[in-house]
Scaffold this active site. Structure first.
Site, PDB file in Angstrom:
ATOM      1  N   ASP A  30       0.954  -1.184   0.185  1.00  0.00           N
ATOM      2  CA  ASP A  30       0.071  -0.014   0.129  1.00  0.00           C
ATOM      3  C   ASP A  30       0.868   1.240  -0.045  1.00  0.00           C
ATOM      4  O   ASP A  30       1.817   1.453   0.844  1.00  0.00           O
ATOM      5  CB  ASP A  30      -1.064  -0.048   1.200  1.00  0.00           C
ATOM      6  CG  ASP A  30      -2.066   1.248   1.182  1.00  0.00           C
ATOM      7  OD1 ASP A  30      -1.507   2.285   0.831  1.00  0.00           O
ATOM      8  OD2 ASP A  30      -2.875   0.995   1.864  1.00  0.00           O
TER       9      ASP A  30
ATOM     10  N   SER B 150       0.777  14.743 -13.715  1.00  0.00           N
ATOM     11  CA  SER B 150      -0.347  15.000 -14.649  1.00  0.00           C
ATOM     12  C   SER B 150      -0.256  16.246 -15.324  1.00  0.00           C
ATOM     13  O   SER B 150       0.287  17.172 -14.583  1.00  0.00           O
ATOM     14  CB  SER B 150      -1.470  14.745 -13.710  1.00  0.00           C
ATOM     15  OG  SER B 150      -2.729  15.417 -14.577  1.00  0.00           O
TER      16      SER B 150
ATOM     17  N   TYR C 169      -6.426  17.434  -6.977  1.00  0.00           N
ATOM     18  CA  TYR C 169      -5.468  16.620  -8.016  1.00  0.00           C
ATOM     19  C   TYR C 169      -4.370  17.378  -8.256  1.00  0.00           C
ATOM     20  O   TYR C 169      -3.231  16.959  -8.347  1.00  0.00           O
ATOM     21  CB  TYR C 169      -6.513  15.982  -8.831  1.00  0.00           C
ATOM     22  CG  TYR C 169      -5.636  14.990  -9.794  1.00  0.00           C
ATOM     23  CD1 TYR C 169      -5.039  13.748  -9.105  1.00  0.00           C
ATOM     24  CD2 TYR C 169      -5.581  15.359 -11.041  1.00  0.00           C
ATOM     25  CE1 TYR C 169      -4.329  13.086  -9.884  1.00  0.00           C
ATOM     26  CE2 TYR C 169      -4.829  14.210 -11.964  1.00  0.00           C
ATOM     27  CZ  TYR C 169      -4.285  13.270 -11.208  1.00  0.00           C
ATOM     28  OH  TYR C 169      -3.717  12.291 -11.963  1.00  0.00           O
TER      29      TYR C 169
ATOM     30  N   LYS D 298      -0.324  16.808  -7.728  1.00  0.00           N
ATOM     31  CA  LYS D 298       0.647  16.320  -9.004  1.00  0.00           C
ATOM     32  C   LYS D 298       1.560  17.395  -9.272  1.00  0.00           C
ATOM     33  O   LYS D 298       2.714  17.200  -9.589  1.00  0.00           O
ATOM     34  CB  LYS D 298      -0.368  16.207 -10.061  1.00  0.00           C
ATOM     35  CG  LYS D 298      -1.255  14.798 -10.037  1.00  0.00           C
ATOM     36  CD  LYS D 298      -0.128  13.478  -9.851  1.00  0.00           C
ATOM     37  CE  LYS D 298      -0.936  12.248  -9.782  1.00  0.00           C
ATOM     38  NZ  LYS D 298      -0.007  11.047  -9.852  1.00  0.00           N
TER      39      LYS D 298
HETATM   40  N1  LIG Z   1      -5.577   8.209 -16.828  1.00  0.00           N
HETATM   41  C1  LIG Z   1      -5.221   9.482 -16.758  1.00  0.00           C
HETATM   42  O1  LIG Z   1      -6.182   9.991 -17.375  1.00  0.00           O
HETATM   43  C2  LIG Z   1      -4.344  10.079 -16.090  1.00  0.00           C
HETATM   44  C3  LIG Z   1      -4.068  11.326 -16.274  1.00  0.00           C
HETATM   45  C4  LIG Z   1      -3.055  12.046 -15.767  1.00  0.00           C
HETATM   46  C5  LIG Z   1      -2.473  11.259 -14.746  1.00  0.00           C
HETATM   47  N2  LIG Z   1      -2.559  10.076 -14.227  1.00  0.00           N
HETATM   48  C6  LIG Z   1      -1.865   9.371 -13.070  1.00  0.00           C
HETATM   49  O2  LIG Z   1      -1.309   7.933 -13.879  1.00  0.00           O
HETATM   50  C7  LIG Z   1      -1.258   7.346 -12.651  1.00  0.00           C
HETATM   51  C8  LIG Z   1      -1.692   6.007 -13.200  1.00  0.00           C
HETATM   52  O3  LIG Z   1      -3.272   6.249 -13.248  1.00  0.00           O
HETATM   53  P1  LIG Z   1      -4.180   5.166 -14.189  1.00  0.00           P
HETATM   54  O4  LIG Z   1      -4.736   6.086 -15.280  1.00  0.00           O
HETATM   55  O5  LIG Z   1      -3.347   4.020 -14.660  1.00  0.00           O
HETATM   56  O6  LIG Z   1      -5.152   4.815 -13.189  1.00  0.00           O
HETATM   57  P2  LIG Z   1      -5.816   3.268 -12.568  1.00  0.00           P
HETATM   58  O7  LIG Z   1      -5.780   2.639 -13.861  1.00  0.00           O
HETATM   59  O8  LIG Z   1      -6.778   3.933 -11.669  1.00  0.00           O
HETATM   60  O9  LIG Z   1      -4.592   2.839 -11.870  1.00  0.00           O
HETATM   61  C9  LIG Z   1      -4.091   2.976 -10.494  1.00  0.00           C
HETATM   62  C10 LIG Z   1      -2.992   2.333 -10.141  1.00  0.00           C
HETATM   63  O10 LIG Z   1      -2.605   2.637  -8.841  1.00  0.00           O
HETATM   64  C11 LIG Z   1      -2.655   1.722  -7.715  1.00  0.00           C
HETATM   65  N3  LIG Z   1      -2.913   2.055  -6.317  1.00  0.00           N
HETATM   66  C12 LIG Z   1      -4.168   2.925  -6.033  1.00  0.00           C
HETATM   67  N4  LIG Z   1      -3.879   3.235  -4.745  1.00  0.00           N
HETATM   68  C13 LIG Z   1      -3.088   2.743  -4.344  1.00  0.00           C
HETATM   69  C14 LIG Z   1      -2.308   2.346  -3.161  1.00  0.00           C
HETATM   70  N5  LIG Z   1      -2.970   2.995  -1.847  1.00  0.00           N
HETATM   71  N6  LIG Z   1      -1.119   1.412  -3.010  1.00  0.00           N
HETATM   72  C15 LIG Z   1      -0.632   1.001  -3.946  1.00  0.00           C
HETATM   73  N7  LIG Z   1      -1.036   1.227  -5.220  1.00  0.00           N
HETATM   74  C16 LIG Z   1      -2.330   1.757  -5.458  1.00  0.00           C
HETATM   75  C17 LIG Z   1      -3.890   0.733  -8.124  1.00  0.00           C
HETATM   76  O11 LIG Z   1      -3.681  -0.333  -7.769  1.00  0.00           O
HETATM   77  P3  LIG Z   1      -4.275  -1.255  -6.632  1.00  0.00           P
HETATM   78  O12 LIG Z   1      -5.734  -0.608  -6.527  1.00  0.00           O
HETATM   79  O13 LIG Z   1      -4.356  -2.628  -6.881  1.00  0.00           O
HETATM   80  O14 LIG Z   1      -3.582  -1.013  -5.481  1.00  0.00           O
HETATM   81  C18 LIG Z   1      -3.644   0.787  -9.856  1.00  0.00           C
HETATM   82  O15 LIG Z   1      -2.564  -0.114 -10.135  1.00  0.00           O
HETATM   83  C19 LIG Z   1      -1.735   7.889 -11.648  1.00  0.00           C
HETATM   84  O16 LIG Z   1      -0.613   8.567 -10.857  1.00  0.00           O
HETATM   85  C20 LIG Z   1      -2.626   9.164 -12.187  1.00  0.00           C
HETATM   86  O17 LIG Z   1      -2.815  10.104 -11.259  1.00  0.00           O
HETATM   87  C21 LIG Z   1      -3.589   9.567 -15.173  1.00  0.00           C
END
Ligand SMILES: NC(=O)c1ccc[n+]([C@@H]2O[C@H](COP(=O)([O-])OP(=O)(O)OC[C@H]3O[C@@H](n4cnc5c(N)ncnc54)[C@H](OP(=O)(O)O)[C@@H]3O)[C@@H](O)[C@H]2O)c1
Length: 244
Positions: A58, A137, A150, A154
């Site tokens: 975590d 982000s 957010y 970031k």
């Molecule tokens: N998708 C977008 O549009 C977007 C845009 C800008 C930035 N981002 C950034 O990109 C990164 C990846 O996001 P994503 O889009 O791939 O989202 P996602 O599909 O929701 O994946 C989030 C990941 O974070 C893990 N996670 C969440 N809480 C956690 C915790 N307490 N401990 C350990 N792992 C945790 C989740 O795994 P578990 O739930 O299994 O722990 C999952 O693997 C993030 O930092 C997000 O802020 C995303």
């Protein structure tokens, strides 16, 4: 850095950008430590990725982050790259931000990556090289209504990354920050919303002009950024003009 045969930690590897990055790296001959809370998912993913190693941690818990780094080092013998992708969104107008929720987000999106950085820096210094990549982000570059919880965490992560890059140059440790655009993952579904219904959605006719990216597209950008030693990795060149 030439990534082949390197040992890479990917947090948030159970989904989205982390999963796509881990998958791409494994295909390029990288040994990947897959980190998230959903250990069953990670075990299944690991079956498909040669030499990968699933670790349950975590990222809001300091002892679990340190344990995760120790387990990776014990398993692979070294750590060449840390990619901090685990994260979650929180939308609310400034007036309504729930302080406890904001603290939790700050813990996950800033403090967790920072603890992971501190844990690997010690190892990388001994190895005399390393790479750290933090997923920020595109919102960190903007001022969007309801997105301050957010975008502010970031922006903090981006600031820590770019400062660490300056501090660690002398140790041959290269730190990069990634600014994704909207990416098709579970991110939106997992974002906590303290907004009026649909308030965080773009107004009709004023929606995003550009279609969202796939996680595979962003994974490729991250890989190129590591290979080129870029300080800032933008999902798209047009995002560079958005820097405040
Ligand atoms: N998708 C977008 O549009 C977007 C845009 C800008 C930035 N981002 C950034 O990109 C990164 C990846 O996001 P994503 O889009 O791939 O989202 P996602 O599909 O929701 O994946 C989030 C990941 O974070 C893990 N996670 C969440 N809480 C956690 C915790 N307490 N401990 C350990 N792992 C945790 C989740 O795994 P578990 O739930 O299994 O722990 C999952 O693997 C993030 O930092 C997000 O802020 C995303």
């Amino acid at each position: 850095m030439n990534i082949k045969n390197k040992v890479v930690i990917v947090t948030g590897a159970s989904s989205g950008i982390g999963l796509a990055t881990a998958t791409l790296l494994a295909k390029r001959g990288v040994k990947v430590a897959l980190v998230a809370r959903s250990i069953d998912k990670l075990r299944n993913i690991s079956k498909e990725l040669p030499e990968s190693f699933p670790i349950c941690a975590d990222m809001t818990k300091e002892d679990e982050i340190k344990m995760m780094v120790r387990k990776t080092k014990n398993h692979f013998g070294r750590i060449d790259v840390l990619i901090n992708s685990a994260g979650q969104g929180y939308d609310a107008p400034v007036e309504k931000i729930n302080i406890e929720t904001y603290r939790t987000m700050f813990n996950l999106d800033v403090v967790g990556p920072l603890v992971a950085m501190q844990s690997v820096i010690a190892i990388m210094k001994k190895q005399k090289e390393g790479v750290i990549v933090n997923i920020s982000s595109g919102t960190a570059l903007m001022a969007l209504p309801n997105m301050s919880p957010y975008s502010s965490v970031k922006a903090a992560l981006a600031s820590i990354s770019l400062t660490a890059r300056e501090e660690l140059k002398k140790d041959n440790i290269h730190v990069s920050v990634v600014y994704p655009y909207m990416t098709l993952t579970d991110f939106e579904k997992n974002t906590i919303k303290d907004t009026e219904e649909n308030q965080a959605e773009p107004e009709e006719g004023k929606g995003p002009l550009r279609p969202p990216d796939t996680p595979g597209y962003l994974a490729q950008k991250i890989l190129e950024g590591i290979e080129n030693n870029d300080a800032e990795i933008f999902a798209h060149d047009w995002m560079k003009k958005m820097i405040r």
